[in-house]
Design a protein around this motif. Structure first.
Motif, mmCIF file in Angstrom:
data_model
loop_
_atom_site.group_PDB
_atom_site.id
_atom_site.type_symbol
_atom_site.label_atom_id
_atom_site.label_comp_id
_atom_site.label_asym_id
_atom_site.label_seq_id
_atom_site.Cartn_x
_atom_site.Cartn_y
_atom_site.Cartn_z
ATOM 1 N N GLU A 214 8.216 3.653 6.126
ATOM 2 C CA GLU A 214 9.661 3.710 6.279
ATOM 3 C C GLU A 214 10.115 4.912 7.090
ATOM 4 N N ASN B 264 10.236 -5.510 8.556
ATOM 5 C CA ASN B 264 10.489 -5.092 7.167
ATOM 6 C C ASN B 264 9.229 -4.593 6.485
ATOM 7 N N ASN C 41 7.786 3.589 -1.844
ATOM 8 C CA ASN C 41 9.032 3.306 -1.123
ATOM 9 C C ASN C 41 8.968 1.972 -0.397
ATOM 10 N N HIS C 42 7.755 1.451 -0.187
ATOM 11 C CA HIS C 42 7.619 0.063 0.223
ATOM 12 C C HIS C 42 6.261 -0.409 -0.273
#
Length: 483
Positions: free
Chosen positions: A133, A224, A380-381
């Motif tokens: 990110e 994404n 965070n992802h």
């Protein structure tokens, strides 16, 4: 052209009437000019607008999707890529070095914006390399972690505004490149997997055809980056195809489930991590380990039941024996799989390959603590952290996890205190006795015990004990040179 406050390419026309494509450029991050000259905020460089536009069109996909460096390298920052490559090439055949050199040149062409302006030399670099990110921005003088979404938005804005300007200037002349910009997000499923995981098209095709990876439906979905298996394929992508398949099969076995304990601790750790200034990755890992022990009410002198703790937090821990031996394990968590941790019984750190209770195996304990760090901090992802030879995990993330594992299982302060209570020995016999005591009680390897004694003694002795610390280091170099 207006700019966003977090990251901006500031473009000002020089003379629209006479030279419509000649614009002055500077780059700003967090309201500070970082390029071309941080010491001269008003300084700009004059560029041809079509050079910048051509760069964005040609390298749009690698800029937004690629998250690995070539040749299996994982430098701490983009500007160190060449230096790391030179070290590697000192020990490989010349033809391999030449081939990898070409890969590095192609990589830099796509990620160093300073190379976009033909005929302009001696410019400071302007690296843009994605890492989850974040977008790493490196100018040599500045190394900045930017929000990826902000950079994506800014590059899109600049490209759109240049396209409009070229259309107004001479639509017939620039129609093809404007059309290419409009089609920049189009790609086949194979290409999206190939760019996202840094895989050859042939390998991406095989993984898709075997049903091991579902290709992103759109470019936006690929951007994404929320597919755990695609991330796993990226990290393992430098390995032979059969080993990539094996790792993906392991990852797919972890069914998604709730883990409230892990989520709660992860939230506290992440919030704590944001409260102090940016520090080196190893310092982050050690600091977070101390905090996590406090949150879990584990005393600094207590041995951690790492397998029991992982289960209590809701982590699905699995142990099995698979090849290659360089594969220690993986952690995976996301919307479809995990949270889980796999420990390879065949891994090179495991002592008791056939042991029934790996909670007493120092290598397995370190591996699981390492994976716990990934599951706490790197959430965070979707995460797929793989500990394996030639993996593509960013070096700073791995450094942080290694430091966390050692500190979580054996705090440096505790190791230093026990060494001090033993008389601060620096002779081999007495020092080995202390290290063995630490290794046995805290369930760590001899080398980890030596590493933590060194760290603890460094701070415990202070300025007045430099000579004694040098003697300690010298003996540790002899006893445990790979600590």
């Amino acid at each position: 052209m207006t700019a966003s406050p977090t990251f901006s390419l500031n473009l000002i026309p020089v003379d629209l009437g006479r030279t419509p494509l000649l614009w002055a450029l500077s780059v700003t991050a967090f309201e500070q000019v970082i390029w071309p000259n941080v010491n001269a905020p008003d300084q700009t460089i004059e560029i041809q607008l079509d050079d910048l536009f051509s760069f964005l069109v040609e390298f749009w996909k690698p800029l937004l999707l690629r998250q690995t460096y070539p040749a299996g390298l994982t430098p701490e920052r983009p500007s160190l890529l060449a230096a790391d490559a030179a070290k590697r090439w000192a020990n490989v055949p010349q033809d391999q070095a030449d081939e990898e050199g070409s890969e590095l040149d192609a990589f830099e062409e796509a990620h160093n914006l300073a190379l976009a302006f033909g005929g302009m030399f001696d410019l400071p670099p302007l690296w843009l390399v994605r890492q989850g990110e974040q977008m790493l921005c490196d100018t040599n003088r500045n190394f900045i972690h930017l929000p990826f979404g902000k950079v994506h938005t800014e590059l899109t804005r600049v490209g759109d505004e240049i396209a409009q300007h070229l259309r107004r200037t001479d639509e017939a002349k620039w129609s093809r490149i404007i059309e290419a910009w409009g089609c920049r997000d189009r790609a086949s499923g194979v290409k999206l997997v190939s760019w996202s995981a840094s895989l050859e098209d042939e390998v991406a095709t095989k993984l898709i055809d075997q049903g091991l990876i579902d290709p992103p439906a759109t470019f936006a979905e690929a951007v994404n980056d929320d597919d755990e298996l695609l991330i796993a394929a990226r990290v393992a992508g430098a390995l032979p195809y059969e080993q990539i398949v094996q790792i993906l099969d392991i990852a797919r076995d972890f069914r998604h489930h709730r883990a409230d304990g892990l989520d709660a601790l992860s939230a506290k750790v992440s919030a704590y991590l944001r409260t102090f200034e940016v520090v080196e990755p190893h310092a982050q890992g050690e600091t977070v380990a101390i905090f996590a022990r406090e949150q879990l009410a584990i005393g600094s002198g207590e041995r951690v039941d790492i397998f029991g703790l992982a289960t209590k937090l809701g982590i699905d821990v699995r142990v099995d024996a698979i090849g290659p031996k360089t594969f220690d394990g993986l952690a995976i968590a996301g919307n479809r799989y995990g949270p889980g941790a796999f420990i390879n019984r065949n891994g090179q750190r495991i002592r008791e390959k056939g042991g029934s209770d790996l909670n007493n195996d120092a290598g397995a304990r370190i591996n699981l603590a390492h994976e716990l760090c990934h599951l706490l901090i790197d959430r965070n992802h979707p995460l797929s952290a793989i500990e394996i030879l030639r993996n593509r995990m960013p070096g700073n993330i791995e450094s942080r996890a290694r430091a966390f594992a050692g500190e979580f299982l054996l705090p440096s302060a505790t190791a230093g205190k026990i060494w001090d209570e033993a008389g601060s020995p620096t002779d081999r016999y007495s020092l080995e006795a202390v290290l063995q005591r630490l290794a046995d009680y805290f369930g760590v390897s001899f080398s980890v015990a030596a590493w933590k004694v060194e760290h603890g003694a460094r701070w415990g002795l202070g300025q007045g004990g430099r000579e004694q610390f040098r003697r300690l280091q010298a003996m540790l170099d002899s006893i445990a040179s790979y600590r």
